[in-house]
Design a protein around this motif. Structure first.
Motif, PDB file in Angstrom:
ATOM      1  N   ASN A   1       0.844  -1.195   0.000  1.00 23.41           N
ATOM      2  CA  ASN A   1       0.000   0.000   0.000  1.00 23.41           C
ATOM      3  C   ASN A   1       0.879   1.245   0.000  1.00 23.41           C
ATOM      4  O   ASN A   1       1.713   1.417   0.906  1.00 23.41           O
ATOM      5  CB  ASN A   1      -0.904   0.017   1.234  1.00 23.41           C
TER       6      ASN A   1
ATOM      7  N   ARG B   1      -2.855   0.582  -3.930  1.00 28.06           N
ATOM      8  CA  ARG B   1      -2.516  -0.739  -3.378  1.00 28.06           C
ATOM      9  C   ARG B   1      -2.301  -1.743  -4.504  1.00 28.06           C
ATOM     10  O   ARG B   1      -2.971  -1.724  -5.540  1.00 28.06           O
ATOM     11  CB  ARG B   1      -3.601  -1.227  -2.413  1.00 28.06           C
ATOM     12  N   LEU B   2      -1.374  -2.666  -4.254  1.00 28.92           N
ATOM     13  CA  LEU B   2      -1.079  -3.770  -5.153  1.00 28.92           C
ATOM     14  C   LEU B   2      -1.210  -5.058  -4.365  1.00 28.92           C
ATOM     15  O   LEU B   2      -0.831  -5.126  -3.189  1.00 28.92           O
ATOM     16  CB  LEU B   2       0.336  -3.657  -5.719  1.00 28.92           C
TER      17      LEU B   2
ATOM     18  N   TYR C   1      -1.073  -9.604  -4.653  1.00 30.42           N
ATOM     19  CA  TYR C   1      -0.857 -10.851  -5.390  1.00 30.42           C
ATOM     20  C   TYR C   1      -1.095 -12.003  -4.420  1.00 30.42           C
ATOM     21  O   TYR C   1      -0.656 -11.962  -3.266  1.00 30.42           O
ATOM     22  CB  TYR C   1       0.568 -10.925  -5.942  1.00 30.42           C
TER      23      TYR C   1
ATOM     24  N   MET D   1      -4.325 -11.248  -9.012  1.00 33.66           N
ATOM     25  CA  MET D   1      -3.592  -9.984  -8.987  1.00 33.66           C
ATOM     26  C   MET D   1      -4.598  -8.842  -8.952  1.00 33.66           C
ATOM     27  O   MET D   1      -5.655  -8.918  -9.590  1.00 33.66           O
ATOM     28  CB  MET D   1      -2.688  -9.853 -10.217  1.00 33.66           C
ATOM     29  N   GLU D   2      -4.272  -7.786  -8.202  1.00 37.11           N
ATOM     30  CA  GLU D   2      -5.186  -6.647  -8.134  1.00 37.11           C
ATOM     31  C   GLU D   2      -4.413  -5.341  -8.026  1.00 37.11           C
ATOM     32  O   GLU D   2      -3.302  -5.275  -7.482  1.00 37.11           O
ATOM     33  CB  GLU D   2      -6.145  -6.779  -6.962  1.00 37.11           C
ATOM     34  N   LEU D   3      -5.003  -4.292  -8.564  1.00 38.54           N
ATOM     35  CA  LEU D   3      -4.512  -2.925  -8.459  1.00 38.54           C
ATOM     36  C   LEU D   3      -5.674  -2.094  -7.956  1.00 38.54           C
ATOM     37  O   LEU D   3      -6.763  -2.121  -8.539  1.00 38.54           O
ATOM     38  CB  LEU D   3      -4.024  -2.409  -9.809  1.00 38.54           C
TER      39      LEU D   3
ATOM     40  N   TYR E   1      -7.251   1.576  -5.721  1.00 38.25           N
ATOM     41  CA  TYR E   1      -7.096   2.974  -5.289  1.00 38.25           C
ATOM     42  C   TYR E   1      -8.158   3.267  -4.240  1.00 38.25           C
ATOM     43  O   TYR E   1      -9.324   2.876  -4.379  1.00 38.25           O
ATOM     44  CB  TYR E   1      -7.268   3.932  -6.459  1.00 38.25           C
TER      45      TYR E   1
ATOM     46  N   ARG F   1     -11.128  -1.044  -7.677  1.00 32.90           N
ATOM     47  CA  ARG F   1     -10.342  -2.274  -7.702  1.00 32.90           C
ATOM     48  C   ARG F   1     -10.336  -2.845  -9.115  1.00 32.90           C
ATOM     49  O   ARG F   1     -11.384  -3.109  -9.705  1.00 32.90           O
ATOM     50  CB  ARG F   1     -10.927  -3.292  -6.723  1.00 32.90           C
TER      51      ARG F   1
END
Length: 580
Positions: free
Chosen positions: A340, A350-351, A353, A403-405, A407, A421
């Motif tokens: 984060n 935030r990333l 896995y 996997m996610e990205l 805000y 997301r």
């Protein structure tokens, strides 16, 4: 999330699709930390007998995406954690009723009080009945249920809390089709009662070790049972050549013993760690799915840990994992990594896995489902009419890579927030139930011995789920709240099973792929407005817009719009509180 209302099938909950299996086996559901996955109901959640009343729910925590690192192998696509009301907030006595069309007749009673000097309790009894929808063609969906739930907390010392809870839920609903004769071939699926129950006991102890450290120990016992045995026929009962047979889908009983210990503390400055272990022992005896009714056993051991590191104001890192050993499914490891980046106090990137595993049910591994023909007069078995399920002891665990990205904007000065997301989930070996031609020594169907066609579970598809979801909240005034949520999801699926015993044509393979692709709506939107009005009135309105999807291979949910409105007036009259 999408929900499938209960009718003649069990209710289901889905996050990102893959819906055609009964009892929602890919979304973990917890009630006060206790898993609702049932050995009897195909290692899924039977929502019809969830042992908790709506009035006793304090909040529902939703974890989007896989979380096997914290909650075990079957927290595959998401987690729903239901937290019940503290007994201290449910003192006194309350009663409620709901009456409506189509035989709706519901009652709920709740009371709470003290137990000596250190204890406090909450007890709830609920009964729900309805006649079901009318003019539904060839099916009926009446429903009757009862539940009781008791929770008691004891403050043993300033730092020790002992919590005890127990309860039971049971329900009866019809299964099958109205008997309209050979024209609809319903002699083999007559209307019959599906009776089911779920009972539990849980004891947990929590000790506060320091301001940032505690220890929790929990033991839970569960017992599920079901009865739906019925007499079916292959044709018109007036035809002497028609075969009679006994059939059932969920006849049986299961028990579960589960123990867990969890320790939370800060090993160094700017860090937090939660770690622990769990052990589970399941047993199952089912006339329906295991010929000869053997009592089957399963043991699962798990150790887990999750570490948080915050070296500066602009970064928070997370590292976690769980190692699990399943006596049926073997060993597995599920890691998770998160980062984060706090751009400032109001904006965070935030990333994430993670990898996860999903194990199958007793039936998937060891199922032996045989339907016996019986003499039409004596009801004595005369041989096997059909073999419907044969387990796959070598079935691999279903795997997922996520996997996610994301805000998160949290603008408290204007009472507004935005959570976005972007996600991708890959399942290289999606498990599916298929028909397979096998040769089983000593098994004959109506005097004919040789290969039989039966259901079994195998890794049949490569699946990729990707999309975008967001939630926007705004409180423009102290008395007003707005919330807008949208999700855009796309599923890709390719049939990948190479098994000569499964003879699916290219068209049938593509049909399976299309069912998976349509198992989540491409687009869904919800808008909620809550408003406090003068003179104590409260108003809420909600709108839902969803594109089409498929819940099962044989049903399609068309695109729909739904609008709900609620106007309420809470009041006090002497020492009594109420709401209309």
């Amino acid at each position: 999330f999408q929900t499938f209302s209960r009718n003649t099938e069990s209710s289901r909950v889905s996050y990102h699709g893959l819906t055609e299996e009964d009892f929602s086996p890919r979304v973990q559901v917890l009630i006060d930390g206790r898993s609702q996955y049932s050995p009897l109901f195909r290692s899924g959640v039977n929502w019809s007998i969830l042992p908790v009343a709506l009035e006793d729910i304090e909040r529902i925590e939703v974890v989007r995406g896989t979380n096997s690192a914290s909650y075990g192998s079957n927290a595959f696509l998401g987690v729903i954690n239901i937290v019940t009301v503290d007994p201290a907030l449910a003192q006194g006595f309350s009663v409620s009723t709901r009456q409506g069309a189509q035989g709706v007749n519901d009652y709920s009673l709740r009371t709470g009080g003290k137990l000596g000097e250190a204890g406090i309790f909450r007890f709830t009894y609920q009964q729900k009945n309805d006649h079901g929808l009318t003019d539904r063609g060839d099916w009926t969906d009446s429903f009757k249920s009862q539940l009781f739930d008791l929770r008691a907390d004891f403050q043993l010392t300033p730092g020790d809390v002992l919590s005890l809870s127990l309860g039971q839920a049971k329900a009866v609903m019809p299964q099958g089709k109205l008997n309209e004769g050979i024209r609809t071939n319903t002699w083999g699926d007559p209307i019959h009662d599906f009776s089911q129950s779920s009972a539990y006991f849980q004891l947990s102890w929590r000790r506060v070790l320091s301001a940032d450290s505690d220890l929790q120990i929990r033991y839970a016992y569960g017992n599920d049972s079901a009865h739906d045995r019925f007499l079916g026929m292959t044709g018109d009962p007036a035809d002497a050549s028609s075969l009679f047979y006994y059939n059932s889908f969920y006849e049986g009983r299961s028990t579960r013993h589960e123990a867990e210990i969890q320790h939370t503390f800060s090993p160094w400055d700017e860090t937090r760690l939660v770690w622990g272990g769990a052990y589970r022992r399941d047993s199952l005896k089912s006339f329906a799915n295991f010929y000869g009714e053997p009592e089957l056993k399963r043991e699962v051991s798990r150790v887990f840990g999750n570490f948080e590191w915050k070296p500066s104001v602009w970064f928070t890192g997370n590292l976690g994992g769980a190692l699990e050993d399943d006596s049926l499914a073997g060993k597995s490891f599920s890691p998770r990594l998160g980062a984060n980046f706090h751009l400032n106090s109001q904006n965070t990137i935030r990333l994430g896995y993670a990898k996860a595993r999903r194990t199958g049910s007793f039936v998937d591994y060891l199922g032996d489902r045989r339907v016996e023909a019986v003499d039409r007069i004596t009801r004595v078995p005369t041989g096997f009419y059909e073999r419907q399920i044969y387990g796959n002891p070598q079935m691999p665990q279903e795997r997922l890579e996520s996997m996610e990205l994301g805000y998160l904007g949290d603008w408290r000065n204007i009472r507004m927030s935005l959570d976005i997301r972007l996600f991708q989930e890959k399942i290289p070996n999606r498990l599916m139930s298929l028909e397979r031609t096998i040769s089983v020594p000593g098994i004959c169907e109506m005097g004919v011995c040789g290969p039989v066609v039966t259901d079994f579970t195998a890794p049949a598809q490569k699946v990729r789920i990707e999309g975008l979801e967001y939630q926007w909240r705004w409180q423009p005034f102290e008395t007003s709240r707005l919330m807008l949520s949208q999700s855009f999801t796309r599923i890709a699926a390719d049939y990948s099973l190479n098994d000569p015993a499964v003879t699916l044509s290219l068209g049938e393979q593509e049909d399976l792929n299309n069912i998976t692709r349509q198992s989540a709506p491409r687009r869904s939107t919800s808008l909620l407005w809550m408003q406090k009005l003068p003179y104590g009135f409260e108003l809420s309105m909600a709108g839902y817009w969803q594109s089409s999807m498929k819940w099962t291979p044989h049903s399609t949910q068309a695109a729909y719009t739904k609008v709900d409105a609620r106007l309420a007036y809470p009041f006090k009259w002497g020492g009594v509180r109420g709401e209309v």
